[in-house]
Scaffold this motif. Structure first.
Motif: not given
Length: 387
Positions: A192-199, A211-226, A247-251
């Motif tokens: 799985r990959i984690d972009a830490n809201r960087s894209w 990434l899906a084609d490469a076999g990655v099974s999960l993407v974490e926080q690809p974009v910034d919070t809103d 980061e989008s779910v802190a409460s």
């Protein structure tokens, strides 16, 4: 329960290698340690840890310690109150500061369960699993090094699931690195990959397809919070692989909003984000009611925070389809406890001792505390038992 002594410490521990995130490189991890002592002499310990000062959230180690010392300490020391009343008092009078509250919640939980002579998880509903599978973070930023590290973990039987940190390089370079790792490991491991809201959302769409084609099974926080998770919602509705919010779910309120809009497939649960092991149950219940999966996340905690999270995760009724990240102690060269977590058969073994199942090593605490004026050379020792 009367709290008579309230101590906090900033502990700086070196990492075994640089841990590269999208917006930070961790070479030393700072733990905020809380030690409470009751009038009966029962000691409870808690930990608050974040990543890269203020790069992950709005609390830094120094502000966590200040919140505990200046504002939380006067609310509870010397008062004879039940644990639930202590927690409520702090919740009502302290806004935010969930990491500081997590250290307090953990230390109170440690005391409660020691008084009752039971493992901490029994006060969180009781464990339904005695071990938690643990993934490993590949975060050197170099494909060859990441592959070598993953091969070592597979050969030793320590980890078979990996999360790759991306976001520090271009999207093209990051995807290429992930594809190389995926090709080398094949079906022997899951990724799985984690972009830490960087894209941006456009970058994320392009990356997720490849990434899906490469076999990655999960993407974490690809974009910034809103505020309403609109970008995450659009990606989740479109993505061929699951999207996880961190980061989008802190409460609890954010969890409810994301659930209402089906803005993600999973929540990354972290005790520090929500204010402690007790509060993780509430967010997990929201996820379960809304059909959102759960994932055991980390803020690269040391042994105390890791075991606190383990007790909480072990007691949650829903499964962890993508497992947990309770590898924090394994990333550190040393620790301040007499014995770190036990890892066996790709997972962390839940302690059975009363409380969290952890004891502070006074000599190590004194050596690594930030306010120590002199240091003598010492050799770092393993922080975890691996069998």
């Amino acid at each position: 329960m009367r709290i008579e002594n309230f101590e906090t410490f900033l502990i700086d521990l070196p990492a075994i290698r640089p841990h590269r995130l999208a917006n930070q490189v961790v070479t030393t991890q700072t733990l905020v340690i809380l030690r409470l002592t009751t009038s009966d002499g029962v000691v409870g310990v808690g930990e608050a840890t974040t990543i890269g000062g203020l790069s992950y959230g709005v609390e830094a180690p120094e502000t966590i310690k200040a919140a505990l010392d200046v504002y939380i300490r006067p609310l509870i020391v010397g008062l004879d109150l039940p644990p639930a009343v202590l927690r409520k008092k702090v919740a009502l009078q302290i806004m935010g500061n969930n990491l500081a509250k997590s250290a307090l919640d953990t230390a109170i939980l440690d005391i409660e369960s020691k008084i009752l002579d039971v493992p901490a998880h029994l006060l969180l509903g009781g464990a339904i699993r005695d071990r938690l599978e643990v993934i490993w973070g590949l975060a050197t930023g170099n494909a060859a090094q990441d592959i070598e590290e993953a091969e070592e973990m597979l050969a030793s039987g320590r980890h078979r699931h990996f999360k790759i940190k991306v976001g520090a390089a271009s999207v093209h370079d990051d995807v290429a690195r992930v594809a190389k790792i995926a090709s080398a490991l094949g079906d022997r491991a899951s990724l799985r990959i984690d972009a830490n809201r960087s894209w941006t959302e456009i970058e994320a769409r392009d990356a997720i397809v490849r990434l899906a084609d490469a076999g990655v099974s999960l993407v974490e926080q690809p974009v910034d919070t809103d505020p309403d998770g609109s970008a995450l919602r659009r990606l989740t509705a479109w993505s061929p692989i699951p999207i996880m919010a961190d980061e989008s779910v802190a409460s609890g309120k954010e969890a409810l909003a994301l659930t209402r809009h089906k803005a993600c497939d999973l929540f990354a649960l972290k005790i520090g984000k929500f204010g402690g092991p007790s509060q993780v149950r509430d967010v997990a219940a929201i996820a379960s009611a809304g059909g959102i999966g759960v994932y055991g996340g980390t803020l690269l905690e040391g042994t105390i925070g890791t075991l606190a999270a383990a007790h909480a995760f072990a007691a949650l009724p829903d499964a962890f389809p993508f497992h947990t990240e309770l590898f924090g102690p394994l990333l550190l060269k040393d620790d301040i406890t007499t014995a770190g977590p036990a890892y066996d058969d790709f997972g962390l073994v839940l302690p059975t001792d009363a409380g969290l199942g952890v004891t502070i090593d006074g000599d190590k605490l004194d050596f690594y505390r930030r306010d120590r004026t002199t240091r003598q050379h010492r050799v770092a020792t393993p922080v975890a038992t691996i069998s």
